[in-house]
Design a protein around this motif. Structure first.
Motif, short mmCIF file in Angstrom:
data_model
loop_
_atom_site.label_atom_id
_atom_site.label_comp_id
_atom_site.label_asym_id
_atom_site.label_seq_id
_atom_site.Cartn_x
_atom_site.Cartn_y
_atom_site.Cartn_z
N ILE A 1 48.27 -41.96 -89.66
CA ILE A 1 49.12 -42.38 -88.56
C ILE A 1 50.06 -41.24 -88.19
O ILE A 1 50.49 -40.46 -89.05
CB ILE A 1 49.90 -43.66 -88.92
CG1 ILE A 1 50.60 -43.52 -90.26
CG2 ILE A 1 48.99 -44.86 -88.94
CD1 ILE A 1 51.38 -44.72 -90.68
N SER A 2 50.36 -41.13 -86.92
CA SER A 2 50.99 -39.92 -86.39
C SER A 2 52.35 -39.62 -86.99
O SER A 2 52.70 -38.46 -87.19
CB SER A 2 51.11 -40.03 -84.86
OG SER A 2 51.88 -41.17 -84.51
N HIS A 3 53.16 -40.66 -87.30
CA HIS A 3 54.50 -40.35 -87.81
C HIS A 3 54.45 -39.70 -89.18
O HIS A 3 55.28 -38.87 -89.51
CB HIS A 3 55.37 -41.62 -87.84
CG HIS A 3 55.00 -42.61 -88.90
ND1 HIS A 3 54.12 -43.63 -88.68
CD2 HIS A 3 55.40 -42.73 -90.18
CE1 HIS A 3 53.99 -44.36 -89.78
NE2 HIS A 3 54.75 -43.83 -90.72
N LEU A 4 53.44 -40.07 -90.00
CA LEU A 4 53.32 -39.44 -91.32
C LEU A 4 52.94 -37.97 -91.17
O LEU A 4 53.50 -37.11 -91.85
CB LEU A 4 52.28 -40.18 -92.15
CG LEU A 4 52.03 -39.60 -93.54
CD1 LEU A 4 53.29 -39.65 -94.39
CD2 LEU A 4 50.90 -40.35 -94.24
N GLU A 5 52.00 -37.67 -90.29
CA GLU A 5 51.61 -36.28 -90.07
C GLU A 5 52.79 -35.47 -89.53
O GLU A 5 52.99 -34.32 -89.91
CB GLU A 5 50.43 -36.20 -89.11
CG GLU A 5 49.95 -34.77 -88.89
CD GLU A 5 48.62 -34.71 -88.17
OE1 GLU A 5 48.58 -34.16 -87.06
OE2 GLU A 5 47.63 -35.24 -88.71
N THR A 6 53.59 -36.09 -88.64
CA THR A 6 54.75 -35.40 -88.09
C THR A 6 55.72 -35.00 -89.19
O THR A 6 56.25 -33.88 -89.20
CB THR A 6 55.48 -36.31 -87.07
OG1 THR A 6 54.59 -36.61 -86.00
CG2 THR A 6 56.72 -35.63 -86.52
N VAL A 7 55.93 -35.89 -90.14
CA VAL A 7 56.85 -35.61 -91.25
C VAL A 7 56.28 -34.53 -92.16
O VAL A 7 56.97 -33.59 -92.55
CB VAL A 7 57.15 -36.90 -92.04
CG1 VAL A 7 57.89 -36.58 -93.33
CG2 VAL A 7 57.96 -37.87 -91.20
N VAL A 8 54.99 -34.66 -92.51
CA VAL A 8 54.38 -33.71 -93.45
C VAL A 8 54.38 -32.29 -92.88
O VAL A 8 54.57 -31.32 -93.62
CB VAL A 8 52.94 -34.16 -93.80
CG1 VAL A 8 52.21 -33.08 -94.59
CG2 VAL A 8 52.98 -35.45 -94.61
N THR A 9 54.21 -32.15 -91.57
CA THR A 9 54.21 -30.81 -90.97
C THR A 9 55.59 -30.17 -90.98
O THR A 9 55.71 -28.97 -90.73
CB THR A 9 53.70 -30.87 -89.51
OG1 THR A 9 54.46 -31.84 -88.77
CG2 THR A 9 52.23 -31.24 -89.48
N GLN A 10 56.63 -30.95 -91.29
CA GLN A 10 57.97 -30.39 -91.40
C GLN A 10 58.34 -30.05 -92.84
O GLN A 10 59.43 -29.56 -93.11
CB GLN A 10 59.01 -31.39 -90.85
CG GLN A 10 58.81 -31.74 -89.39
CD GLN A 10 59.82 -32.76 -88.90
OE1 GLN A 10 61.04 -32.59 -89.07
NE2 GLN A 10 59.34 -33.85 -88.31
N MET A 11 57.44 -30.31 -93.79
CA MET A 11 57.72 -30.13 -95.20
C MET A 11 57.03 -28.88 -95.74
O MET A 11 56.08 -28.36 -95.14
CB MET A 11 57.25 -31.36 -96.00
CG MET A 11 57.87 -32.67 -95.55
SD MET A 11 57.02 -34.11 -96.28
CE MET A 11 57.34 -33.85 -98.03
#
Length: 834
Positions: A544-554
């Motif tokens: 789901i998009s919000h998880l990928e958004t967070v992971v790309t900031q880590m």
């Protein structure tokens, strides 16, 4: 309803896999460990051919309390795991023939399963069916302990699977399970009582007092709660309605439903499976075991990190769930030649492909202004049609894309249909025009009238449910199915030092995560879903998009804490172990989802990992530097970058003084173009003294480089760096013809990896097998550098492609390369002459 003989379809019993048998015997004590391995090859003599392989290879070790085994090497992880399980069974003396139970064995297992479901231990377990059993003990009078047979058939998957072995028709008619449960229960007459007329079952022997006390204590812990349900009338002429049920912990909820429907007996209610299993994305989530995390990917490639059920399998499941015929696939193999009209005066210059990375790792071609047919090679296209049981055509998918493997063409055609259906189920109230637009983008034609008949009930249910949203809010019920878009991060906190190792498109990210249902203003928290190791590919849409958004900031080692608005209720209930407890929290308090994510590992695209170990500066910079040098020498005023991606070449050009006045970049990926636009805009805005001062315009276009676009005509110079290997080979040939016959650049620079150097990058050796001279791409030993590469050419193959292309379109051609000198061979290799 069938009125004639049996349909001419080959039916097959479901197979119990070796891994399933191991789990049945050892449970969680069986420990599988899968490792990636490289295929060993031997160095041959001069004149050897080079072979290659695309996907990774895997080996699995299985540790059991008694023994340990190691599998052979396989292309798929699950094949390695099954092999290890099979070896363990042989060591244990369990014969593989036991994998396929006979009909009689299935009957015996069905009786044993019923005996277990009504055992003392099961009553206090966390199985969803145990909650029904406990609630049935609160029923009064003659209904005490009665369980509707439909509950047994729906809530226990093992019962269903055994019935499928007895009769494969259960797959398409789940109601047959009820009759088989009745027959199996008759063999337990001392323990169970049934009613074929009233369709109920119950235990005849009283539970021990201590077991009853424990069960009642569990049931009493639940509070009364209000839920919304959907009443679907038997007659299609009647409308679907939402009903509100005030469920009390002092009774059995099916009795409340029966009363609402005007029924005397709750056993007359037929309970169906969760709607989640009737949605393509839902099937994928369930198969991955990551209901609140995974999502249906947007593309299928056998070399990518696909997880969960394959598209074709999911499509068959969806058709069965909706009582449709099995999908009909038609594959077309094509080896027809493609040709393009010749251009006028052109000039092709190709840079010598013998000069490669360190020796010849990266082949470059520069085209400066040739006509003959281009062989597409053996490729497959697949069409798929979906029919109703009455053989009315509902969906017809005819993709234009071709694939080297037949299985890839079938999987991708299936995925296109799934994506359309998933889009419909997420918003069935959308106008037909919008659905038709989505269908056109996916090369699908659907027939609205037949489509409406097949999926009309889903639309009625959706509309009825959503019309009650405001009523649900007034009743303080969070059970209403709200649209879930993957957005709505309420808070985000990333902790831990920056390790410098972050994600990017194509990388495989491995995370550990947990998702909990939390109550605002309270410390109450219920764990819904978790995983110690969950791997997904960035940019494929597989989470789901919000998880990928967070992971790309880590970065690796960091942990993120964030909260989210609630997704649809069915997702939460499907992920929950104790549905009753979760329902009581959802309907009585203000809830949200809380995610805790730790980025464990980032596996960069294979090409980057290999090249970084050997080259300084990185080969990506060497390629760009090579192109910049030729651009400066050409004195060109206009440039178009085909497949510009995130704009690495365009960004570098701004650092040099050139004669360029107009620069255009074109790419099919909108995400990449957005990233390029941000980088380029930032540089142009912050630096008034940009070396490329004479530049008047810089434009980015969204489009395919194999399609004609009049805006790309007549440029002085064209570049295409590390792009063609991401296409199928026939598409790379089409690109060359379109560019040189229609766009007519004076100079064209093309670069692509040299497969011959992979043996050095991967520290492996080349196969001595003879290569088929008619085969454009070798086939076994070394891996491709990037999981997304569709092919990788040797220098000879690249030279042949570029030379023939130049001849067809009246261009001259030169070859060169980056990373080293082409006349110096690796010490470990014999000299190759072409």
């Amino acid at each position: 309803m069938e009125t004639g003989g049996s349909p001419a379809v080959a039916m097959q019993k479901p197979t119990v896999t070796p891994k399933a048998i191991i789990y049945k015997i050892f449970g969680s004590k069986a420990c599988y460990k899968v490792e990636e391995v490289q295929e060993a090859t031997d160095i041959g003599c001069p004149g050897l051919s080079i072979s290659q392989k695309g996907p990774c290879l895997y080996r699995c070790s299985l540790q059991l309390p008694e023994i340990s085994v190691v599998s052979g090497i396989f292309k798929r992880k699950k094949d390695a795991e099954q092999s290890a399980a099979e070896l363990a069974l042989k060591k244990l003396g369990i014969h593989p023939t036991e994998n396929n139970p006979t009909s009689q064995e299935a009957w015996d297992d069905l009786v044993a399963r019923l005996n277990h479901l009504f055992s003392n231990e099961f009553l206090t377990s966390l199985h969803p069916l145990s909650g029904h059993l406990r609630a049935s003990l609160k029923r009064e009078g003659d209904c005490y302990g009665l369980i509707p047979l439909s509950i047994i058939s729906v809530y226990d998957s093992k019962i269903c699977n055994l019935c499928k072995v007895i009769n494969p028709k259960v797959e398409s008619n789940p109601l047959l399970v009820i009759s088989y449960v009745l027959k199996a229960a008759a063999r337990l007459s001392g323990l169970l009582a049934t009613s074929e007329e009233k369709l109920w079952i119950r235990r005849q022997i009283q539970y021990p007092p201590e077991i009853l006390d424990s069960a009642i204590e569990k049931s009493d812990s639940l509070e009364s709660f209000l839920i919304g349900a959907i009443n679907i009338p038997f007659s299609l002429e009647e409308s679907v309605e939402v009903v509100k049920l005030n469920i009390s912990s002092t009774g059995y909820y099916l009795d409340f439903i029966a009363k609402q429907l005007g029924l005397v007996d709750a056993s007359k209610i037929l309970v169906s499976r969760m709607l989640l299993s009737k949605i393509p994305g839902g099937v994928y989530k369930l198969s991955r075991g990551a209901i609140l995390t995974a999502d249906l990917p947007s593309a299928f490639n056998s070399r990518t990190n696909w997880r969960g059920s394959f598209p074709r399998e999911i499509l068959s499941i969806i058709c069965r769930q909706h009582r449709l015929s099995e999908p009909v696939f038609s594959t077309i193999r094509s080896s027809e030649a493609m040709s393009e009209p010749s251009g006028a005066h052109k000039n092709l210059k190709v840079v010598d492909s013998t000069m490669e990375e360190r020796q010849y790792a990266n082949t470059c071609a520069v085209a400066t202004g040739a006509e003959e047919e281009v062989e597409s090679g053996g490729t497959f296209r697949c069409e798929v049609k979906i029919y109703s049981k009455c053989q009315d055509l509902i969906i017809e998918c005819s993709p234009k894309d071709s694939y080297k493997k037949q299985v890839d063409s079938m999987q991708n055609a299936s995925l296109k249909v799934l994506l359309l259906l998933d889009s419909y189920f997420k918003n069935p109230d959308a106008p037909v025009e919008r659905l038709n637009c989505s269908a056109n983008e996916l090369n699908i034609q659907f027939y609205p009238q037949n489509f409406s008949k097949a999926f009309g009930l889903c639309r009625s249910v959706h509309n009825c449910w959503h019309s009650e949203i405001e009523v649900g809010k007034l009743l303080q019920s969070n059970c209403v199915d709200m649209p879930y878009t993957g957005h709505g991060i309420c808070s985000l906190d990333i902790e831990g030092p920056d390790s410098g190792v972050s994600t990017s498109n194509g990388c495989l990210s491995c995370i550990s995560y947990s998702v909990s249902l939390s109550i605002r203003g309270e410390n109450t928290k219920e764990l819904l879903e978790s995983s110690d190791e969950f791997e997904f590919e960035i940019g494929s849409g597989s989470v789901i998009s919000h998880l990928e958004t967070v992971v790309t900031q880590m970065t690796v080692g960091q942990s993120a804490y964030f909260s989210m608005d609630l997704p649809p209720q069915e997702l939460i209930l499907a992920a929950a172990d104790d549905c009753g407890r979760i329902l009581s929290l959802l309907t009585s308090r203000s809830c949200f989802l809380e995610y805790i994510v730790t980025l464990l590992q980032v596996t960069e695209p294979l090409e980057d990992r290999m090249e970084q170990a050997l080259f300084s500066p990185p080969l990506s910079k060497q390629r760009v530097g090579y192109a910049v040098q030729h651009i400066q020498e050409s004195c060109a005023t206009t440039l178009v970058d085909f497949g510009c991606g995130a704009g690495s070449l365009l960004d570098s050009l701004l650092n040099y003084s050139t004669s360029l006045e107009k620069i255009v970049g074109v790419d099919i990926s909108r995400k990449s173009l957005v990233r390029a636009a941000k980088v380029l805009h930032s540089k142009l805005s912050s630096k008034s003294d940009v070396p490329c001062a004479g530049m008047k315009s810089l434009i980015l276009y969204d489009g395919s480089i194999t399609d004609f676009d009049s805006r790309l005509y007549g440029f002085d110079i064209g570049t295409c760096l590390e792009v063609i290997e991401h296409m199928e080979e026939y598409q790379a040939c089409l690109f060359g013809d379109v560019v040189l016959s229609s766009f007519l650049p004076k100079i064209l620079i093309v670069s692509t990896p040299n497969y011959e150097y992979n043996v050095i990058l991967q520290k492996s050796s080349l196969s001595s097998q003879e290569e088929d001279p008619d085969e454009k791409t070798p086939s076994h030993a070394c891996k491709f550098r990037n999981h997304d590469h569709k092919f990788e050419w040797t220098r000879e193959q690249f030279n042949r492609w570029a030379t023939e292309l130049a001849a067809r379109h009246n261009y001259s051609v030169e070859f060169s390369g980056v990373g080293g000198s082409g006349d110096i061979e690796p010490v470990s290799l014999p000299r190759l002459r072409f």
